[in-house]
Write a protein that holds these residues in place. Structure first.
Motif, PDB file in Angstrom:
ATOM      1  N   LEU A  42       0.823  -1.201   0.000  1.00  0.00           N
ATOM      2  CA  LEU A  42       0.000   0.000   0.000  1.00  0.00           C
ATOM      3  C   LEU A  42       0.859   1.254   0.000  1.00  0.00           C
ATOM      4  O   LEU A  42       0.616   2.178  -0.775  1.00  0.00           O
ATOM      5  N   ARG A  43       1.871   1.306   0.858  1.00  0.00           N
ATOM      6  CA  ARG A  43       2.708   2.514   0.916  1.00  0.00           C
ATOM      7  C   ARG A  43       3.349   2.804  -0.442  1.00  0.00           C
ATOM      8  O   ARG A  43       3.363   3.939  -0.909  1.00  0.00           O
ATOM      9  N   ALA A  44       3.864   1.791  -1.099  1.00  0.00           N
ATOM     10  CA  ALA A  44       4.489   1.987  -2.410  1.00  0.00           C
ATOM     11  C   ALA A  44       3.452   2.446  -3.431  1.00  0.00           C
ATOM     12  O   ALA A  44       3.739   3.303  -4.272  1.00  0.00           O
ATOM     13  N   GLY A  45       2.251   1.917  -3.358  1.00  0.00           N
ATOM     14  CA  GLY A  45       1.189   2.357  -4.259  1.00  0.00           C
ATOM     15  C   GLY A  45       0.811   3.809  -4.019  1.00  0.00           C
ATOM     16  O   GLY A  45       0.618   4.576  -4.963  1.00  0.00           O
ATOM     17  N   ALA A  48      -9.717   6.615   5.496  1.00  0.00           N
ATOM     18  CA  ALA A  48      -9.897   5.165   5.566  1.00  0.00           C
ATOM     19  C   ALA A  48      -9.440   4.565   4.240  1.00  0.00           C
ATOM     20  O   ALA A  48      -9.655   5.139   3.177  1.00  0.00           O
ATOM     21  N   VAL A  49      -8.800   3.395   4.334  1.00  0.00           N
ATOM     22  CA  VAL A  49      -8.336   2.697   3.143  1.00  0.00           C
ATOM     23  C   VAL A  49      -8.852   1.263   3.198  1.00  0.00           C
ATOM     24  O   VAL A  49      -8.756   0.597   4.233  1.00  0.00           O
ATOM     25  N   ARG A  56     -11.617  -4.871   2.338  1.00  0.00           N
ATOM     26  CA  ARG A  56     -11.266  -4.981   3.759  1.00  0.00           C
ATOM     27  C   ARG A  56     -10.499  -3.756   4.206  1.00  0.00           C
ATOM     28  O   ARG A  56      -9.528  -3.350   3.562  1.00  0.00           O
ATOM     29  N   ARG A  57     -10.948  -3.186   5.328  1.00  0.00           N
ATOM     30  CA  ARG A  57     -10.295  -1.989   5.853  1.00  0.00           C
ATOM     31  C   ARG A  57      -8.937  -2.347   6.437  1.00  0.00           C
ATOM     32  O   ARG A  57      -8.795  -3.337   7.149  1.00  0.00           O
ATOM     33  N   VAL A 102       0.211   2.993  10.347  1.00  0.00           N
ATOM     34  CA  VAL A 102       1.567   3.515  10.488  1.00  0.00           C
ATOM     35  C   VAL A 102       2.481   2.999   9.379  1.00  0.00           C
ATOM     36  O   VAL A 102       3.010   3.768   8.587  1.00  0.00           O
ATOM     37  N   SER A 103       2.663   1.694   9.302  1.00  0.00           N
ATOM     38  CA  SER A 103       3.616   1.162   8.321  1.00  0.00           C
ATOM     39  C   SER A 103       3.036   1.118   6.910  1.00  0.00           C
ATOM     40  O   SER A 103       3.775   1.233   5.941  1.00  0.00           O
ATOM     41  N   LEU A 104       1.736   0.919   6.797  1.00  0.00           N
ATOM     42  CA  LEU A 104       1.049   0.842   5.494  1.00  0.00           C
ATOM     43  C   LEU A 104       1.697  -0.207   4.596  1.00  0.00           C
ATOM     44  O   LEU A 104       1.776  -0.039   3.388  1.00  0.00           O
ATOM     45  N   ASP A 105       2.124  -1.310   5.213  1.00  0.00           N
ATOM     46  CA  ASP A 105       2.806  -2.345   4.451  1.00  0.00           C
ATOM     47  C   ASP A 105       1.870  -3.473   4.005  1.00  0.00           C
ATOM     48  O   ASP A 105       2.331  -4.555   3.647  1.00  0.00           O
ATOM     49  N   ASP A 106       0.570  -3.202   3.997  1.00  0.00           N
ATOM     50  CA  ASP A 106      -0.388  -4.201   3.516  1.00  0.00           C
ATOM     51  C   ASP A 106      -0.021  -4.583   2.084  1.00  0.00           C
ATOM     52  O   ASP A 106       0.255  -3.707   1.251  1.00  0.00           O
TER      53      ASP A 106
END
Length: 89
Positions: free
Chosen positions: A26-29, A56-57, A62-63, A68-72
């Motif tokens: 997610l962070r990279a996106g 919200a993301v 799925r939420r 913090v890390s947003l590494d999903d």
């Protein structure tokens, strides 16, 4: 490729394009989206680079839980919705 979709609420304030990204997280996106419109960063992330409380993301419906890390992980074909959470009454 994953697709990031920014909802109408964010588009009121700044250009928030829908983008396709090969990003693995997610962070990279989000960084791909910010590269296209730097102003968007301030509406999505706070000064520490964490997701703002009023944002919200959802990834594939799925939420996300970690703001913090947003590494999903993003899979090819993932659909990511980024929106402002509404409050008040």
């Amino acid at each position: 490729m994953a697709r990031l979709v920014f909802t109408q609420q964010l588009r009121r304030f700044t250009e928030a394009p829908e983008i396709d990204t090969p990003a693995p997280t997610l962070r990279a996106g989000l960084e791909d989206a910010f590269a296209r419109n730097a102003r968007l960063r301030g509406y999505i992330l706070d000064e520490q680079g964490h997701l703002r409380k009023n944002v919200a993301v959802f990834i594939d419906g799925r939420r996300i839980r970690d703001h913090v890390s947003l590494d999903d992980p993003l899979a090819p074909g993932s659909l990511v919705h980024v929106l402002q959470a509404l409050s008040g009454g």
